[in-house]
Design a protein around this motif. Structure first.
Motif, PDB file in Angstrom:
ATOM      1  N   TYR A   1       0.959  -1.332  -0.158  1.00 23.88           N
ATOM      2  CA  TYR A   1       0.078   0.145   0.078  1.00 23.88           C
ATOM      3  C   TYR A   1       1.414   1.403   0.358  1.00 23.88           C
ATOM      4  O   TYR A   1       1.658   1.651   0.307  1.00 23.88           O
ATOM      5  CB  TYR A   1      -0.973  -0.025   1.076  1.00 23.88           C
ATOM      6  CG  TYR A   1      -1.730   0.593   1.253  1.00 23.88           C
ATOM      7  CD1 TYR A   1      -3.060   1.499   0.871  1.00 23.88           C
ATOM      8  CD2 TYR A   1      -1.302   2.242   1.913  1.00 23.88           C
ATOM      9  CE1 TYR A   1      -4.402   2.033   0.880  1.00 23.88           C
ATOM     10  CE2 TYR A   1      -2.603   3.764   2.194  1.00 23.88           C
ATOM     11  CZ  TYR A   1      -3.543   3.459   0.832  1.00 23.88           C
ATOM     12  OH  TYR A   1      -4.736   3.970   1.353  1.00 23.88           O
ATOM     13  N   GLN A   2       0.806   2.226  -0.764  1.00 26.70           N
ATOM     14  CA  GLN A   2       1.369   3.461  -0.770  1.00 26.70           C
ATOM     15  C   GLN A   2       0.398   5.022  -0.160  1.00 26.70           C
ATOM     16  O   GLN A   2      -0.195   4.694  -0.678  1.00 26.70           O
ATOM     17  CB  GLN A   2       1.677   3.554  -2.229  1.00 26.70           C
ATOM     18  CG  GLN A   2       2.124   2.707  -3.023  1.00 26.70           C
ATOM     19  CD  GLN A   2       3.607   2.702  -2.987  1.00 26.70           C
ATOM     20  OE1 GLN A   2       4.687   3.605  -2.617  1.00 26.70           O
ATOM     21  NE2 GLN A   2       3.848   0.924  -2.276  1.00 26.70           N
ATOM     22  N   GLU A   3       1.527   4.879   0.792  1.00 30.67           N
ATOM     23  CA  GLU A   3       0.960   5.817   1.577  1.00 30.67           C
ATOM     24  C   GLU A   3       0.538   7.161   0.710  1.00 30.67           C
ATOM     25  O   GLU A   3       1.563   7.416   0.175  1.00 30.67           O
ATOM     26  CB  GLU A   3       1.470   6.358   2.675  1.00 30.67           C
ATOM     27  CG  GLU A   3       0.986   6.942   3.648  1.00 30.67           C
ATOM     28  CD  GLU A   3       1.868   7.788   5.157  1.00 30.67           C
ATOM     29  OE1 GLU A   3       1.887   8.536   5.687  1.00 30.67           O
ATOM     30  OE2 GLU A   3       3.051   6.437   5.566  1.00 30.67           O
ATOM     31  N   ARG A   4      -0.325   8.158   1.064  1.00 35.58           N
ATOM     32  CA  ARG A   4      -0.850   9.451   0.574  1.00 35.58           C
ATOM     33  C   ARG A   4      -0.397  10.325   0.848  1.00 35.58           C
ATOM     34  O   ARG A   4      -0.700  11.357   2.388  1.00 35.58           O
ATOM     35  CB  ARG A   4      -2.495   9.211   0.142  1.00 35.58           C
ATOM     36  CG  ARG A   4      -2.928  10.799  -0.730  1.00 35.58           C
ATOM     37  CD  ARG A   4      -3.751  10.689  -0.915  1.00 35.58           C
ATOM     38  NE  ARG A   4      -4.336  12.290  -1.330  1.00 35.58           N
ATOM     39  CZ  ARG A   4      -4.203  13.849  -0.938  1.00 35.58           C
ATOM     40  NH1 ARG A   4      -3.501  13.576   0.423  1.00 35.58           N
ATOM     41  NH2 ARG A   4      -4.472  14.624  -1.731  1.00 35.58           N
ATOM     42  N   GLY A   5       0.799  10.735   1.304  1.00 32.88           N
ATOM     43  CA  GLY A   5       1.657  11.896   1.751  1.00 32.88           C
ATOM     44  C   GLY A   5       1.303  13.471   1.291  1.00 32.88           C
ATOM     45  O   GLY A   5       0.481  13.631   0.699  1.00 32.88           O
ATOM     46  N   GLU A   6       2.094  14.043   1.690  1.00 29.33           N
ATOM     47  CA  GLU A   6       1.206  15.952   1.961  1.00 29.33           C
ATOM     48  C   GLU A   6       1.864  15.986   0.345  1.00 29.33           C
ATOM     49  O   GLU A   6       1.144  17.625   0.079  1.00 29.33           O
ATOM     50  CB  GLU A   6       2.680  16.757   2.302  1.00 29.33           C
ATOM     51  CG  GLU A   6       2.417  15.779   4.072  1.00 29.33           C
ATOM     52  CD  GLU A   6       0.882  16.149   4.582  1.00 29.33           C
ATOM     53  OE1 GLU A   6       0.259  17.666   4.058  1.00 29.33           O
ATOM     54  OE2 GLU A   6       0.643  15.114   4.635  1.00 29.33           O
ATOM     55  N   VAL A   7       2.595  15.601  -0.458  1.00 25.87           N
ATOM     56  CA  VAL A   7       3.163  15.614  -1.592  1.00 25.87           C
ATOM     57  C   VAL A   7       2.890  14.788  -2.812  1.00 25.87           C
ATOM     58  O   VAL A   7       3.026  13.974  -2.548  1.00 25.87           O
ATOM     59  CB  VAL A   7       4.696  16.168  -1.479  1.00 25.87           C
ATOM     60  CG1 VAL A   7       5.053  16.615  -3.094  1.00 25.87           C
ATOM     61  CG2 VAL A   7       4.835  17.140  -0.759  1.00 25.87           C
TER      62      VAL A   7
ATOM     63  N   LEU B   1       7.216  14.342  -5.982  1.00 17.48           N
ATOM     64  CA  LEU B   1       8.528  13.776  -4.797  1.00 17.48           C
ATOM     65  C   LEU B   1       9.431  12.680  -5.021  1.00 17.48           C
ATOM     66  O   LEU B   1       9.979  12.880  -4.828  1.00 17.48           O
ATOM     67  CB  LEU B   1       7.157  13.253  -3.917  1.00 17.48           C
ATOM     68  CG  LEU B   1       8.363  12.106  -2.424  1.00 17.48           C
ATOM     69  CD1 LEU B   1       8.897  13.226  -1.117  1.00 17.48           C
ATOM     70  CD2 LEU B   1       6.833  11.292  -1.910  1.00 17.48           C
ATOM     71  N   MET B   2       8.793  11.972  -5.950  1.00 19.12           N
ATOM     72  CA  MET B   2       9.729  11.032  -6.600  1.00 19.12           C
ATOM     73  C   MET B   2      10.666  12.291  -7.618  1.00 19.12           C
ATOM     74  O   MET B   2      12.201  11.693  -7.627  1.00 19.12           O
ATOM     75  CB  MET B   2       9.156  10.025  -7.752  1.00 19.12           C
ATOM     76  CG  MET B   2       8.153   8.794  -6.727  1.00 19.12           C
ATOM     77  SD  MET B   2       7.678   8.282  -8.176  1.00 19.12           S
ATOM     78  CE  MET B   2       6.547   7.267  -7.564  1.00 19.12           C
ATOM     79  N   GLU B   3      10.017  13.174  -8.387  1.00 23.58           N
ATOM     80  CA  GLU B   3      11.370  13.937  -9.231  1.00 23.58           C
ATOM     81  C   GLU B   3      12.276  14.696  -7.621  1.00 23.58           C
ATOM     82  O   GLU B   3      13.224  14.767  -8.290  1.00 23.58           O
ATOM     83  CB  GLU B   3      10.381  15.313 -10.029  1.00 23.58           C
ATOM     84  CG  GLU B   3      11.290  15.327 -10.553  1.00 23.58           C
ATOM     85  CD  GLU B   3      10.461  15.892 -11.308  1.00 23.58           C
ATOM     86  OE1 GLU B   3      10.807  17.180 -12.722  1.00 23.58           O
ATOM     87  OE2 GLU B   3       8.917  16.641 -11.025  1.00 23.58           O
ATOM     88  N   ALA B   4      11.474  15.116  -6.697  1.00 25.04           N
ATOM     89  CA  ALA B   4      12.909  15.805  -6.112  1.00 25.04           C
ATOM     90  C   ALA B   4      13.901  14.565  -5.606  1.00 25.04           C
ATOM     91  O   ALA B   4      15.172  15.031  -5.073  1.00 25.04           O
ATOM     92  CB  ALA B   4      11.663  15.919  -4.620  1.00 25.04           C
TER      93      ALA B   4
ATOM     94  N   PHE C   1       9.488   6.576 -13.961  1.00 24.81           N
ATOM     95  CA  PHE C   1       8.099   7.162 -12.836  1.00 24.81           C
ATOM     96  C   PHE C   1       8.003   8.689 -13.471  1.00 24.81           C
ATOM     97  O   PHE C   1       7.116   9.207 -14.688  1.00 24.81           O
ATOM     98  CB  PHE C   1       7.905   7.337 -11.107  1.00 24.81           C
ATOM     99  CG  PHE C   1       7.444   6.201 -10.876  1.00 24.81           C
ATOM    100  CD1 PHE C   1       6.256   5.972 -10.667  1.00 24.81           C
ATOM    101  CD2 PHE C   1       7.535   4.777 -10.597  1.00 24.81           C
ATOM    102  CE1 PHE C   1       5.986   4.479 -10.121  1.00 24.81           C
ATOM    103  CE2 PHE C   1       7.819   3.611 -10.677  1.00 24.81           C
ATOM    104  CZ  PHE C   1       6.597   3.300 -10.374  1.00 24.81           C
ATOM    105  N   VAL C   2       9.235   9.864 -13.610  1.00 27.25           N
ATOM    106  CA  VAL C   2       9.454  10.617 -13.608  1.00 27.25           C
ATOM    107  C   VAL C   2       9.235  10.959 -15.214  1.00 27.25           C
ATOM    108  O   VAL C   2       8.362  11.711 -15.541  1.00 27.25           O
ATOM    109  CB  VAL C   2      10.417  11.614 -13.006  1.00 27.25           C
ATOM    110  CG1 VAL C   2      10.577  12.958 -13.036  1.00 27.25           C
ATOM    111  CG2 VAL C   2       9.905  10.906 -11.055  1.00 27.25           C
TER     112      VAL C   2
END
Length: 318
Positions: free
Chosen positions: A140-146, A151-154, A162-163
């Motif tokens: 399960y992938q938590e839905r964070g703030e970003v 997020l992956m790009e950062a 993915f990016v």
């Protein structure tokens, strides 16, 4: 039905096209005589319904009506042209409509890789249609703030696939389309020797690599089914699933994020996909199993996968 020129997997059911949710899905089913005990198997990327070829007979033998769609963008299923037609609402909507087609209120859903992402989404968006969850590889992938791609790009940079899929639309699609056979041959490997992470975009590099690493996951005949499907469909429809990750993040904003259904999570000990460190926080009724394999869990360890799933289902049924 199967055309004489299409490669087939021995013992895998013949497909039918089923109209659902404004598209047609190519669906492989077996064990209809077990009507009333549906189990739906959802493949990942870049896969095909036949990735479940080892599970179908075992599940039929255990008394299940097994339903295996090629999801939208794959195989002979519809490939809408709009990117947004591959968001989590459409993908889960297809599965709900598939249940409606067969006359089922709910079913057990099994997902691997991206299929697991869709099953997690289905469990929270349409909880009454899912009685149990079995997911492989992707927790399960938590839905964070970003949003996820941001997020992956950062964290992982522009070349993380993915990016790249999102920021350079069409670039990877063209390379994979041009090298479908080589890409899939190089991707579907197991027992790969360890290697330093290389710069560049991993999927494009795989599509261009001359020599595969490790051992093949599939026989030549089994791989031919997948290659034939992607040579016919191209990769864009399936890659469009990735192009909706941030849209999905927004669509899930007001949804209860907890998966309340009984869940089995199967990891591969050598999978590159990260394990969840807090799975029970979002999936409280979860059991976790780890098999000694890489990413292609149900194909690398078919017997062990079947045993884990069937044993868990038996206990849940009991």
């Amino acid at each position: 039905m199967t055309s004489p020129t299409s490669p087939t997997v021995h013992h895998f059911p013949a497909p039918t096209l089923v109209a659902v949710n404004g598209v047609e899905l190519e669906v492989f089913e077996a064990g209809r005589h077990h009507a009333g005990r549906p189990i739906v198997l959802c493949h990942g990327w870049p896969e095909h319904a036949s990735s479940w070829r080892h599970q179908v007979p075992a599940l039929v033998a255990a008394g299940y009506h097994v339903i295996v769609p090629n999801q939208r963008g794959y195989g002979r299923s519809s490939r809408p042209t709009e990117v947004t037609d591959y968001d989590i609402e459409h993908l889960t909507g297809d599965l709900v409509a598939l249940l409606d087609h067969y006359g089922y209120d709910d079913a057990t859903f099994v997902g691997h890789d991206w299929g697991a992402m869709v099953v997690w989404g289905l469990a929270v968006l349409h909880p009454h249609r899912v009685n149990r969850v079995v997911n492989l590889s992707l927790p399960y992938q938590e839905r964070g703030e970003v949003p996820w791609i941001e997020l992956m790009e950062a964290v992982l940079g522009d070349d993380f696939y993915f990016v790249h899929f999102n920021r350079q639309p069409g670039v990877a699609d063209a390379v994979l389309d041009e090298n479908a056979s080589r890409f899939l041959r190089n991707l579907y490997r197991k027992d790969e020797p360890p290697a330093e992470p290389a710069p560049g975009m991993v999927m494009i590099d795989l599509a261009r690599a001359g020599t595969p690493r490790g051992e093949p996951v599939m026989s030549d005949d089994e791989l031919a089914v997948v290659v034939s499907a992607f040579e016919s469909s191209g990769f864009t429809g399936s890659i469009n699933w990735y192009r909706n990750l941030d849209r999905n993040w927004h669509l899930l904003a007001d949804v209860d994020p907890v998966v309340h259904q009984p869940t089995l999570m199967i990891y591969g000990a050598r999978d590159t996909v990260a394990r969840s460190q807090n799975l029970a926080a979002f999936v409280p009724d979860v059991e976790e199993v780890t098999l000694d394999c890489g990413h292609w869990i149900q194909q690398e360890k078919p017997e062990e996968t079947n045993q884990a799933i069937l044993e868990w289902l038996r206990r849940r049924d009991g």
